[in-house]
Design an enzyme around this catalytic site. Structure first.
Site, PDB file in Angstrom:
ATOM      1  N   THR A 142      74.237   3.193 -29.770  1.00  9.11           N
ATOM      2  CA  THR A 142      75.295   2.407 -30.419  1.00  9.11           C
ATOM      3  C   THR A 142      74.933   2.344 -31.903  1.00  9.11           C
ATOM      4  O   THR A 142      75.234   3.265 -32.631  1.00  9.11           O
ATOM      5  CB  THR A 142      75.445   1.017 -29.761  1.00  9.11           C
ATOM      6  OG1 THR A 142      74.190   0.364 -29.733  1.00  9.11           O
ATOM      7  CG2 THR A 142      75.986   1.152 -28.349  1.00  9.11           C
ATOM      8  N   LYS A 168      68.072   3.200 -25.095  1.00 10.38           N
ATOM      9  CA  LYS A 168      68.784   2.745 -26.293  1.00 10.38           C
ATOM     10  C   LYS A 168      68.355   1.327 -26.607  1.00 10.38           C
ATOM     11  O   LYS A 168      67.782   0.636 -25.776  1.00 10.38           O
ATOM     12  CB  LYS A 168      70.292   2.841 -26.136  1.00 10.38           C
ATOM     13  CG  LYS A 168      70.870   1.771 -25.252  1.00 10.38           C
ATOM     14  CD  LYS A 168      72.358   1.587 -25.471  1.00 10.38           C
ATOM     15  CE  LYS A 168      72.684   1.085 -26.859  1.00 10.38           C
ATOM     16  NZ  LYS A 168      72.307  -0.335 -27.081  1.00 10.38           N
ATOM     17  N   THR A 179      72.894  -4.539 -25.141  1.00  7.31           N
ATOM     18  CA  THR A 179      72.237  -3.803 -24.090  1.00  7.31           C
ATOM     19  C   THR A 179      70.959  -3.120 -24.482  1.00  7.31           C
ATOM     20  O   THR A 179      70.846  -2.501 -25.529  1.00  7.31           O
ATOM     21  CB  THR A 179      73.128  -2.673 -23.560  1.00  7.31           C
ATOM     22  OG1 THR A 179      74.418  -3.136 -23.456  1.00  7.31           O
ATOM     23  CG2 THR A 179      72.637  -2.216 -22.212  1.00  7.31           C
ATOM     24  N   GLU A 265      67.139  -3.884 -35.182  1.00  5.60           N
ATOM     25  CA  GLU A 265      68.125  -4.142 -36.237  1.00  5.60           C
ATOM     26  C   GLU A 265      67.452  -4.582 -37.537  1.00  5.60           C
ATOM     27  O   GLU A 265      66.834  -5.642 -37.596  1.00  5.60           O
ATOM     28  CB  GLU A 265      69.075  -5.247 -35.783  1.00  5.60           C
ATOM     29  CG  GLU A 265      69.993  -4.798 -34.674  1.00  5.60           C
ATOM     30  CD  GLU A 265      70.807  -5.950 -34.143  1.00  5.60           C
ATOM     31  OE1 GLU A 265      71.987  -5.737 -33.910  1.00  5.60           O
ATOM     32  OE2 GLU A 265      70.267  -7.044 -33.999  1.00  5.60           O
ATOM     33  N   ASN A 388      74.568  -8.016 -38.172  1.00  4.80           N
ATOM     34  CA  ASN A 388      75.164  -8.870 -37.162  1.00  4.80           C
ATOM     35  C   ASN A 388      76.308  -9.726 -37.664  1.00  4.80           C
ATOM     36  O   ASN A 388      77.087 -10.250 -36.871  1.00  4.80           O
ATOM     37  CB  ASN A 388      74.089  -9.756 -36.534  1.00  4.80           C
ATOM     38  CG  ASN A 388      73.278  -8.972 -35.530  1.00  4.80           C
ATOM     39  OD1 ASN A 388      73.817  -8.503 -34.542  1.00  4.80           O
ATOM     40  ND2 ASN A 388      72.003  -8.796 -35.810  1.00  4.80           N
ATOM     41  N   THR A 393      82.999  -4.920 -41.677  1.00  3.63           N
ATOM     42  CA  THR A 393      83.257  -4.457 -43.040  1.00  3.63           C
ATOM     43  C   THR A 393      82.585  -3.111 -43.275  1.00  3.63           C
ATOM     44  O   THR A 393      81.849  -2.627 -42.422  1.00  3.63           O
ATOM     45  CB  THR A 393      82.731  -5.459 -44.073  1.00  3.63           C
ATOM     46  OG1 THR A 393      81.324  -5.612 -43.867  1.00  3.63           O
ATOM     47  CG2 THR A 393      83.430  -6.788 -43.893  1.00  3.63           C
TER      48      THR A 393
END
EC number: 2.3.1.35
Lengths: 393, 393
Positions: A142, A168, A179, A265, A388, A393
């Site tokens: 993703t 992932k 996930t 992230e 997050n 945008t």
């Protein structure tokens, strides 16, 4: 990679934005012994509920997975979508429905684009003749910035076999996405009860030992299929072959888990949190997890700030038994604190230097017993918030 | 504010950077009935350990508090520093040592600047003649952007009394800093056992119902002194006066708690999380806290993104009993989801509009029982990361 009897296919079914594969299929030429662990979240995605039921059969022959939609919080309609699509796959492959495992990752609470998926399944099955495991690693991404794959080969009673896997991102990597998925395949013949035990142990010290943001998803699934096509004599518990197999399996899972943390992230640091000397292993894991999930500790890592007090504060509220006067702390080999207080000298300067590295370890000793635990985590950066908060945008 | 028999003083003792008061004293002209709640963190600051011991006496007459240094993880030297300074205050005021409460907030793991504090105590005591409660609110600030104060007056049996309090930031507001402190004073005469009960109940629905980043500090202290100087007949449990007093007390604490959330690190939103219909109140609080502490939910608030799936995911892993098919969710009066699935229509648009407000509520109904809980929290913004990562720049 020479892994026998597995075929792979991945295509673009327009679940994600155009230009990226989002529907994948793993097929075993023979029914494979299959075990899995699933999210403990009480809110479980439809494919998780279905796979939890089907896994009881102990065998599976195909895995259908999509990215771009988690099929979670989708009620009866979501359950039907998972059942209909897996039924199409079963018919196309000529295998029983209940041997098709299903898995999804992506946005929560949006219904699956059922017609687009149905329309793609014939081509997906056709693609099995030419796909590779790398296609699967790509299709389940993703916001992952790189595909995550690992493979090892071993020998059992003179017969070579392979253990390979894809994964992932953890920590609900994608805004709206939820996930951690990992699928492991092996052509080794492995006795089912031993496979289950070895797999759970390996998951415990790999995927259950990482955290990016402490949020547990609705879709987490880690599954292994062992199809016995390597032709080795069955690997059974308590043998040298079993020990070697479990060691390979652990290496593959730990490698995938570490790749997930590295791709966390906004992550700029890869940190190993080690707690020693706790009253027992459970206490050690509590303390290590509290450190790894503390927003204040993680922002200090991002800021490359040797703020050791926050680490002791996290240990203090972790629920682990603690004697503050016995705590010690190292950043790599720099002793930051001992007997609960700052170790003085140039420790702050040396500690800050350690934190400037991309990768370092934090070692807490509780001075109470022999409990230990290791957790891998990342830092909390501006980019984590951006990814997050501003994903549209 | 007309609160009888309390005196206040605050000065600059050079514990913080120059230009800000950092040492404060509250003095009651008579011994005051005193109760307090302290951090549950196993790693407790020296002043917390000392105050926990002294609070057993049930009476206190002075409170010495500093900002700029938490006196936590400072070992024996830290304990001595707290004892020596409170002893100087006791001697200067002519009261017993054990009636002086001590409290600290600031950096963890650094020894107190003992000589500078000792040198400041005579002037601190002298200042009691002219200080105000506002001076205390100012002196306990660290990165708080405004002083937090609240007062209410009541009448018991025809006699007026006042309940007032100050507080400083929750959520380890300051990088390196670790403390939520709140000091409440009243000139009402209140029976000690009832005061203790009423105070704990009020703390439970105010300070224990807020979270900024989920990190529990080493120094949290909330304390009330009731000096009976108003001259009212003793307020005892089970009377209308007790009910009125507890109501005032709750209002003061809730106001201070809400001020702390509003001033949370980098906060741009003030969010009330309400969980209804849980199996019991404990489950409701678990679910509400899981929502309020989820980094993914908090970044979605910051991004003004009606990402309701993350909220159900947090409820799912909270440990509360959950039936996913019975969950519903409102943002203010907009129904986002019912029976566990998206409520459809223009809910996403309307929900996003709610999240654009500075202040809104999130209401989850579990559909299982009558358990309820309310938690107040803020969002997770870029500024939170900056404040905690880059504090030295």
């Amino acid at each position: 990679m020479d892994i026998k009897g597995f075929q792979f296919s991945a295509i673009e079914a327009a679940i994600k934005k155009p230009g990226r594969k989002d529907l994948a299929l793993i097929f075993s030429e023979t029914p494979a012994t299959t075990v899995a662990v699933f999210t403990l979240n009480a809110v479980k995605a439809a494919p998780v509920l279905i796979s939890m039921e089907r896994i009881k059969g102990g065998k599976s022959q195909a895995l259908l997975v999509n990215s771009g939609n988690a099929n979670a919080c989708t009620g009866t309609q979501g359950m039907n979508a998972a059942r209909i699509t897996s039924q199409m796959v079963a018919e196309g492959l000529g295998i029983p429905d209940e041997t098709v495992q299903v898995s999804s990752t992506g946005v929560i609470g949006v219904q699956m684009p059922l017609e687009r998926i149905k329309a793609s399944i014939p081509a997906l099955i056709e693609g099995l003749s030419s796909g590779t495991l790398d296609d699967i690693a790509q299709a389940i991404m993703t916001t992952d910035t790189f595909p995550k794959m690992e493979a090892r080969s071993g020998v059992a009673d003179g017969t070579s076999y392979c253990v390979a896997g894809v994964a992932k991102g953890a920590g609900m990597i994608m805004p709206n996405m939820a996930t951690m998925l990992s699928f492991i395949i092996t052509d080794a013949a492995v006795e089912p009860v031993f496979l289950d035990k070895a797999f759970r142990r390996a998951v415990d010290t790999s995927f259950n030992a990482i955290t990016v943001d402490g949020d547990m998803s609705t879709n987490d699934t880690c599954l292994i299929m062992a199809n016995a096509m390597a032709g080795n004599p069955l690997i059974t518990e308590g043998t040298p072959e079993a020990i070697a197999f479990e060691s390979l399996l652990s290496e593959v899972l730990l490698s995938l888990a570490r790749q997930i943390v590295r791709d966390g992230e906004g992550a700029t640091k890869f940190v190993q949190i080690r707690v020693n000397g706790a009253k027992n292993n459970a206490d050690a894991k509590r303390a290590a997890m509290a450190i790894a999930n503390s927003s204040l500790v993680k922002t200090a890592f991002f800021g490359q700030d040797a703020n050791w007090g926050r680490i002791f504060a996290a240990v203090g509220y972790s629920g682990a038994e603690v004697d503050p006067s016995k705590l010690s702390l190292h950043f790599d080999d720099v002793c930051m604190a001992k007997n609960g207080v700052f170790s003085g000298g140039d420790a702050e300067q040396l500690g800050s230097a350690v934190l400037k590295n991309k990768e370092f370890s934090v070692v807490v000793d509780c001075g109470l017993g022999s409990g230990t635990a290791t957790i891998y985590t990342s830092d909390l950066s501006h980019d984590y918030v951006s990814i997050n908060a501003d994903y549209r945008t």
